[in-house]
Design a protein around this motif. Structure first.
Motif, PDB file in Angstrom:
ATOM      1  N   PRO A 356       1.853   3.266  -8.958  1.00 14.14           N
ATOM      2  CA  PRO A 356       1.491   1.385  -8.263  1.00 14.14           C
ATOM      3  C   PRO A 356       3.265   1.277  -9.889  1.00 14.14           C
ATOM      4  N   ALA A 357       2.735   0.019  -9.494  1.00 18.79           N
ATOM      5  CA  ALA A 357       3.493  -1.173  -9.926  1.00 18.79           C
ATOM      6  C   ALA A 357       2.815  -2.067 -10.755  1.00 18.79           C
TER       7      ALA A 357
ATOM      8  N   ARG B 288       7.830  -8.432  -3.042  1.00 22.57           N
ATOM      9  CA  ARG B 288       7.808  -7.937  -3.739  1.00 22.57           C
ATOM     10  C   ARG B 288       7.475  -7.702  -5.233  1.00 22.57           C
ATOM     11  N   SER B 372       1.931   7.475   1.036  1.00 21.81           N
ATOM     12  CA  SER B 372       3.252   7.031   0.311  1.00 21.81           C
ATOM     13  C   SER B 372       3.844   8.341   0.073  1.00 21.81           C
ATOM     14  N   LYS B 373       3.386   9.694  -0.190  1.00 19.88           N
ATOM     15  CA  LYS B 373       4.098  10.748  -0.362  1.00 19.88           C
ATOM     16  C   LYS B 373       5.542  10.936   0.863  1.00 19.88           C
ATOM     17  N   ILE B 375       7.276  10.053   2.324  1.00 20.38           N
ATOM     18  CA  ILE B 375       8.629   9.622   2.027  1.00 20.38           C
ATOM     19  C   ILE B 375       9.285  10.394   1.403  1.00 20.38           C
ATOM     20  N   TYR B 381      11.831   6.577   5.534  1.00 25.61           N
ATOM     21  CA  TYR B 381      11.597   5.237   4.829  1.00 25.61           C
ATOM     22  C   TYR B 381      10.963   3.974   5.661  1.00 25.61           C
ATOM     23  N   ASP B 385       5.853   2.131   2.970  1.00 23.23           N
ATOM     24  CA  ASP B 385       5.876   2.794   1.563  1.00 23.23           C
ATOM     25  C   ASP B 385       6.634   2.180   0.838  1.00 23.23           C
ATOM     26  N   ALA B 386       7.492   1.480   1.760  1.00 20.93           N
ATOM     27  CA  ALA B 386       8.133   0.576   0.885  1.00 20.93           C
ATOM     28  C   ALA B 386       7.677  -0.789  -0.227  1.00 20.93           C
ATOM     29  N   SER B 388       4.487   0.127  -0.852  1.00 21.57           N
ATOM     30  CA  SER B 388       3.173   0.688  -1.901  1.00 21.57           C
ATOM     31  C   SER B 388       3.850   0.433  -2.946  1.00 21.57           C
ATOM     32  N   LEU B 389       5.124   0.896  -3.527  1.00 17.53           N
ATOM     33  CA  LEU B 389       6.207   0.886  -4.543  1.00 17.53           C
ATOM     34  C   LEU B 389       5.221  -0.392  -5.663  1.00 17.53           C
ATOM     35  N   ALA B 390       5.240  -1.031  -4.780  1.00 19.06           N
ATOM     36  CA  ALA B 390       4.498  -2.119  -5.500  1.00 19.06           C
ATOM     37  C   ALA B 390       3.161  -2.134  -6.354  1.00 19.06           C
ATOM     38  N   GLY B 391       2.561  -0.888  -5.474  1.00 17.87           N
ATOM     39  CA  GLY B 391       1.644  -0.291  -6.244  1.00 17.87           C
ATOM     40  C   GLY B 391       0.079  -0.949  -5.193  1.00 17.87           C
ATOM     41  N   ILE B 394      -3.240   2.418  -4.999  1.00 18.53           N
ATOM     42  CA  ILE B 394      -4.132   3.081  -6.231  1.00 18.53           C
ATOM     43  C   ILE B 394      -5.174   3.693  -6.219  1.00 18.53           C
ATOM     44  N   MET B 397      -4.358   7.591  -4.695  1.00 16.96           N
ATOM     45  CA  MET B 397      -3.904   8.723  -5.473  1.00 16.96           C
ATOM     46  C   MET B 397      -4.030   9.949  -5.434  1.00 16.96           C
TER      47      MET B 397
END
Lengths: 427, 464
Positions: A356-357, B288, B372-373, B375, B381, B385-386, B388-391, B394, B397
């Protein structure tokens, strides 16, 4: 006793019945009428010594000057007998009883004769009737200013003297010593201007109701010192533009950084422009300083637009890239720099994309990342090897977008060319 | 009898003594008188040099009572007025007044001032005679401050013609009230007027009129103001009624001022427009990039707020909305809406992410594993998922040990994960929505500029 009386009569100031008025026979004549009334016009010579130029106001478009104004004329009614040919000097109290020229300052807004400690007025009468009348005056007069080349401008102002009541047929006003009638104190100087020259000229003015009047002009030219504006406006604007170029050298993946750099330089330019206009009159044409500030603002604005374009095109490329990558079934991982750029958190190892970012969770993310990367070392290497097969994609997603590369050269060079033109034109 | 004689002698001697002294003095002064007589004779030719022939006596000022107007008790005296405007010094919006410098000339006839003259030439006097004769008491109605210039002497001229006509001129600076209407500021025109009236004399005593009709008002060629274009000067006259004192003649000097808009374009409209355009840049930036878009939006709001404050500093506090206020506030609303738009985009993206996450969980291959995994595992891609890069993930996890195991597992099962991906694509309506560009952004890129241009068209056509 006869001798005493005779001696008293020799010293005329000490005889009770012989007041000044009777010395000069004031009661005998009617001084409401000018000398030579009904005859030819009386010539009145003028001499001016400029003591200081107090202020020049752009907002009010006026200037304030303090000067010694001297009049010279001949009034035979004031002649008196004298064997030494010496003049008699009086102060302001005699003026109300005799005739004096009624010179006024055309286009003056406020003016006054200094009156500390007494009225600063001098009257000197010569035995043949020549009179020298001197005053110390401060006058605020209008000066029409043209600001189209502000602050690289030169203003021409003039102070005009004219008689109020007597036209050309009654009073001839002239400069006593031609062009040398105008003298200035050596240390006349203004903080913002350089006083180029003082010159005297004369002309005639026509009023349709009252006729032709003699008018005398005191002309002076003022050249503005540009140093203050260079320090106050040009320099900050230039620095802001250069600061906006810094954005082209920053990694394009650092979105918050580049956007906030661009927008803050726009805000600062806007503040500089507001600051300059505060002390200026609200004119209807563009000034030289406006040209410079607005073009600099345009450069700064364009750098923000440039980054918007770069970001947009990068996003499109990424999408294309990853669609391709998807078919090749390689691995996709983000290296530390990219991740850092995206979310603002520091990563010292390559990270997996699932982190997470949120920046407030940076440390958490970091520990997870490290743990994950330690565990995944082998898999990382495998991933990397496989992703290197999708070599083509990598090359396109360079760290530098082509727009950025060109911008780094184009923006500075165009700005330098603009500066050459600007300073060449206005200086 | 001798007593009386002595007394008489004494008195006689005294009288003789006094007489002789008088006689001496007379002798002494007689000589001067002889000289004086010849002087007087010469002086009489030059009337200005005769002691008795002073101005007042030339004009016989002492013979008449100048506290009463000419033709007192008779018909109203007509006084003509002529004005030459030297300059309009300033117009102040905050005080709602203007300052003007003018030459005010009065023309009337006073027979008490007539004098015999052979060449019909007028006599010119300065201000000192004014206190001794009658002059009209004109004042400026609605003036705040005014003064007659007095350097180097009072700027007053009095010219008397042999038949009694008088020309009385003075140079005055007056600051007078002007009611201004700012509802179309700065695209407005103001009409101001300077009003002259006699203070004491009503319509029955003094008739004030413009000497040459509309030609009575002249202006210097170079009257100009930096902010206004002076359209025209014209004169009118009317009667004014005061309930306590009656009807008075009032003269008006009217002028119309047209404001130059260029300064406000440069100072207010242009920066506001640029700020709105800058806020649109936000729609083109990747959604994002949260910090970027938020700081862009909020800084443009701050700059708009500064521009609004700057304009109001030099304006009076009126109770209605001005044209410039409309423009600035609508621009402010646009900028504000772009911030709200991004908040909406961000929120909806989060919501969709969550939905997507739940949606993925239903598929066996991705069961229990953070979507997300997938990917990393299968290299496909997917847009979610992209994001989720931005979070946004959570909650999903997975602990590290699980990760390792599951990754290993899934390396072998790549085909299956492909099929799961395909299945995911069936729900591809949802996927389409979660593009890198949110639909709101796409629409905003068109709607915001379009609406703003439309607003501008309406605004400029209404107010120009």
């Amino acid at each position: 006793s006869k001798r005493e009386i005779k001696m008293r009569k020799l010293d005329s100031t000490k005889v009770r019945p012989h007041k000044t008025e009777q010395l000069l026979h004031i009661e005998d004549h009617d001084f409401a009428l000018r000398p030579g009334f009904g005859g030819s016009p009386i010539p009145v010579g003028i001499d001016v010594q400029v003591e200081s130029i107090d202020s020049i106001s752009e907002v009010d478009m006026d200037f304030t000057m303090t000067l010694y104004l001297r009049h010279y004329w001949k009034d035979e009614r004031l002649s008196f007998r004298s064997n030494k040919n010496k003049s008699m000097t009086f102060d302001g109290r005699l003026i109300k009883k005799i005739w004096v020229p009624d010179v006024f300052f055309v286009h003056s807004k406020r003016s006054f004769i200094h009156d500390t400690t007494v009225e600063n007025v001098m009257l000197r009468v010569y035995p043949d009737g020549n009179v020298l009348f001197s005053l110390r005056i401060t006058v605020s007069a209008m000066c029409f200013m043209d600001f189209s080349r502000f602050p690289l401008d030169t203003q021409n102002c003039s102070l005009e003297l004219e008689s109020y009541a007597y036209n050309e047929d009654d009073l001839m006003l002239y400069w006593k010593h031609g062009n040398k009638s105008l003298s200035t104190d050596e240390h006349i100087s203004l903080s913002q201007f350089f006083i180029e020259e003082f010159s005297a000229s004369s002309g005639l003015a026509f009023y349709s109701s009252t006729g032709w009047y003699n008018r005398l002009f005191i002309n002076f030219a003022l050249r503005r010192h540009i140093f203050f504006f260079v320090l106050q406006s040009y320099f900050p604007a230039m620095l802001m533009v250069m600061l906006s170029w810094v954005s082209f050298w920053i990694d394009r993946r650092a979105v918050p950084a580049r956007v906030s750099l661009g927008i803050t330089t726009v805000l600062t330019m806007s503040t500089i422009m507001t600051g300059v206009s505060a002390s200026m009159p609200q004119v209807s044409y563009i000034k030289a300083v406006d040209v410079y500030l607005w073009i600099s603002f345009l450069f700064v604005f364009l750098s923000v637009i440039e980054y918007a374009a770069v970001n947009y095109l990068t996003t499109i490329e990424e999408r294309k890239q990853l669609k391709k990558r998807g078919k090749a079934s390689g691995m996709y991982s983000i290296d530390a720099v990219q991740a850092m750029a995206f979310d603002g958190c520091f990563h010292d190892t390559d990270v997996d994309m699932d982190l997470p970012a949120f920046s407030d969770r940076c440390e958490e993310n970091e520990t997870r990342a490290r743990a994950a990367s330690v565990a995944n070392l082998d898999t990382t290497r495998i991933k990397r090897k496989r992703s290197l097969k999708g070599n083509v994609g990598r090359i396109i997603l360079q760290n530098n977008h082509v727009i950025d590369t060109y911008s780094r050269i184009i923006f500075p060079s165009v700005y330098i060319v603009f500066n050459f033109f600007y300073w060449g034109l206005y200086l | 009898m001798p007593y009386f004689a002595k007394l008489f002698l004494l008195i006689f001697c005294l009288v003789l003594l006094v007489e002789s002294r008088k006689h001496r003095r007379r002798r002494w002064t007689n000589q001067l008188e002889v000289h004086r007589a010849s002087h007087i004779y010469k002086k009489n030719h030059d009337i200005t040099k005769n002691r008795k022939g002073k101005t007042e006596q030339l004009l016989r000022v002492d013979d008449h009572d100048f506290t009463m107007r000419p033709a007192f008790g008779g018909p109203a005296i007509p006084v003509g007025v002529d004005v030459q405007v030297e300059s309009l010094d300033s117009i102040s919006e905050v005080d709602m007044d203007f300052t003007m410098t003018l030459y005010l000339r009065h023309y009337w006839k006073d027979e008490r001032l007539s004098f015999p003259s052979t060449n019909n030439k007028s006599m010119t006097f300065d201000g000192r005679l004014v206190k001794k004769i009658w002059v009209p008491d004109v004042f400026f109605v609605h003036s705040k401050r005014s003064f007659i210039h007095d350097t180097t002497t009072d700027n007053i001229m009095l010219r008397v013609f042999p038949d009694g006509h008088v020309l009385y001129s003075m140079r005055i600076t007056v600051t007078a009230m002007c009611n201004m209407d700012f509802s179309r500021f700065p695209l407005d025109s103001q009409t101001c007027s300077l009003e002259l009236e006699s203070y004491a004399y009503t319509d029955e005593d003094l008739m004030l009129y413009w000497k040459n009709g509309n030609e009575s008002l002249k202006t210097d060629e170079k009257i100009s103001l930096s902010q206004f274009l002076i359209q025209k000067f014209h004169t009118t006259s009317r009667l004014a009624f005061y309930s306590s004192t009656g009807w008075y003649n009032r003269l008006y000097i009217n002028f119309t001022l047209h404001r130059h808009i260029f300064f406000f374009l440069l100072q207010t409209y242009f920066p506001a427009t640029l700020m709105v355009m800058l806020s649109w840049v936000s729609f083109w930036i990747d959604r994002r990039a949260v910090p970027a878009r938020v700081s862009l939006g909020i800084t443009t709001v701050l700059t708009m707020s500064t521009i609004i404050t700057g304009v109001n500093a030099s304006m009076p506090r009126v109770s209605y909305i001005k044209a410039v206020d409309i423009y600035l506030w609508v621009s402010f609303v646009f900028v504000f809406l772009s911030v709200l738009e991004y908040a909406a985009v961000n929120y909806l993206t989060t919501v969709q992410e969550r939905k997507e996450g739940k949606h993925r969980e239903k598929f066996p291959c991705t069961c229990g594993i953070a979507h997300s995994k997938t990917i990393m595992l299968d290299g496909n891609y997917s847009e979610s998922d992209a994001n989720s890069l931005a979070g946004y993930t959570i909650n999903q996890m997975v602990p590290e040990e699980e990760k390792q195991e599951k990754m290993v597992v899934h390396l072998a099962v790549s085909n299956e994960s492909n099929s799961s991906k395909k299945r995911g694509l069936k729900g591809h309506v949802g996927l389409r929505i979660i593009q890198n560009t949110h639909a709101i952004d796409k629409y905003s890129r068109l709607i915001f500029p379009g609406t703003y241009i439309f607003f501008n068209l309406i605004y400029w056509s209404v107010f120009s």
